[in-house]
Design a protein around this motif. Structure first.
Motif, PDB file in Angstrom:
ATOM      1  N   GLY A 169       0.781  -1.230   0.000  1.00 41.72           N
ATOM      2  CA  GLY A 169       0.000   0.000   0.000  1.00 41.72           C
ATOM      3  C   GLY A 169       0.807   1.271   0.000  1.00 41.72           C
ATOM      4  N   PRO A 197      -8.059  -0.743   6.924  1.00 41.22           N
ATOM      5  CA  PRO A 197      -8.496   0.348   6.044  1.00 41.22           C
ATOM      6  C   PRO A 197      -9.944   0.170   5.590  1.00 41.22           C
ATOM      7  N   PHE A 222     -11.243   1.285   2.804  1.00 46.50           N
ATOM      8  CA  PHE A 222     -11.382   1.184   1.349  1.00 46.50           C
ATOM      9  C   PHE A 222     -11.871  -0.201   0.928  1.00 46.50           C
ATOM     10  N   ASP A 276     -10.125   6.690   1.826  1.00 46.88           N
ATOM     11  CA  ASP A 276     -10.528   5.539   2.634  1.00 46.88           C
ATOM     12  C   ASP A 276      -9.381   4.581   2.941  1.00 46.88           C
ATOM     13  N   GLY A 277      -8.347   4.565   2.132  1.00 44.80           N
ATOM     14  CA  GLY A 277      -7.222   3.687   2.401  1.00 44.80           C
ATOM     15  C   GLY A 277      -6.406   4.095   3.606  1.00 44.80           C
ATOM     16  N   ASN A 278      -6.532   5.346   4.023  1.00 44.04           N
ATOM     17  CA  ASN A 278      -5.780   5.842   5.186  1.00 44.04           C
ATOM     18  C   ASN A 278      -6.661   6.069   6.407  1.00 44.04           C
TER      19      ASN A 278
END
Length: 281
Positions: free
Chosen positions: A20, A91, A93, A182-184
């Motif tokens: 990531g 996460p 995401f 959204d990944g963080n």
């Protein structure tokens, strides 16, 4: 890595690479003392103007933000690496197992707490701070356009000087994460973490809403805005469009040093950039 782990005083250590990351190398560290995340800065990696000493910036972000929001705590940091606590949750995401309205409301509250932190000036801390947000942001835009020229990326014209009155309204340098897609954002039963603060700067809180609604409209996210307690003005909408144009310009330009060849993703970015420029026209 060994030097950092010894300096941090960890014992019985095992490390596992984590995916990531798009800039630093990232590892999960399991030790007798607990679970941690280790970030190691790249050596001589080509990048954009602001992509220098990002480890320092993330360490600063964590030191300040962990006092008011679910942000990793710094265990050890220097110019080459950052060791921080591992937060619970995964996460957001791509997940469908979270209570989205509840999470977004909690996220709005956490982001508001971040923005209550005030800095000593405006801009990226690793590049030197400015006395005004207008001067800092126009310089940030100029820098990414120079990066685009250097990497041969064609960006549409972006003249923000006719909108300086809107930027002049910003008179307090707030702590802005600027990468809260959204990944963080981590969640378990609710919000558990905000991570990867390496791209943080001191500036306008409205800039945060770009990544919080990446490629979309944050004004549709009533749960987030109610948690934050924010209402848009016409000037704030102009500034938001400018920050969208800035981030999407970064995303187009950074594709070259990162070797990205995804034509469909480039189209998505360019379409979003066109929409932002339409607001500024």
């Amino acid at each position: 890595m060994e030097r950092i782990l010894i300096a941090a005083g960890l014992t019985d250590v095992t490390t596992t690479p984590l995916g990531g990351g798009t800039y630093n190398a990232v590892f999960r560290v399991s030790a007798a003392e607990g679970e941690f995340v280790l970030k190691v800065a790249p050596q001589d990696q080509p990048g954009l103007t602001y992509e220098r000493h990002l480890i320092r910036t993330e360490a600063m972000f964590c030191e300040l933000a962990s006092k008011v929001a679910p942000v990793p705590e710094v265990v050890f940091a220097d110019d080459t690496a950052l060791l921080a606590t591992l937060l619970p949750g995964e996460p957001v995401f791509g997940r469908s197992d979270v209570d989205r309205p509840k999470l977004r409301h909690e996220l709005g509250q956490a982001v508001r707490a971040l923005h209550d932190i005030t800095g000593p000036g405006f801009g990226y801390p690793q590049l030197g701070l400015h006395d005004t947000w207008t001067g800092a942001f126009l310089g940030m835009v100029d820098a990414v356009r120079e990066d685009a020229d250097r990497y041969g990326v064609d960006l549409p014209a972006l003249d923000l000087r006719r909108h300086t009155a809107a930027f002049d309204e910003v008179d307090r340098p707030a702590l802005v994460h600027f990468d809260l897609w959204d990944g963080n954002v981590l969640a378990d039963g609710g919000l558990t973490g905000l991570v990867d603060g390496e791209r943080a700067f001191w500036g306008d809180p409205v800039a945060e809403f770009v990544s919080l609604a990446l490629f979309g409209s944050v004004e549709d996210d009533t749960d987030l805005l109610s948690g934050y307690g924010f209402e848009f003005t016409d000037a704030a909408r102009v500034r938001l469009a400018a920050y969208q144009a800035y981030l999407y310009s970064i995303m187009l330009t950074e594709r070259v040093p990162r070797g990205s060849t995804d034509a469909e993703f480039e189209r998505v970015i360019r379409d979003a950039l066109t929409r932002a420029l339409g607001v500024l026209a």
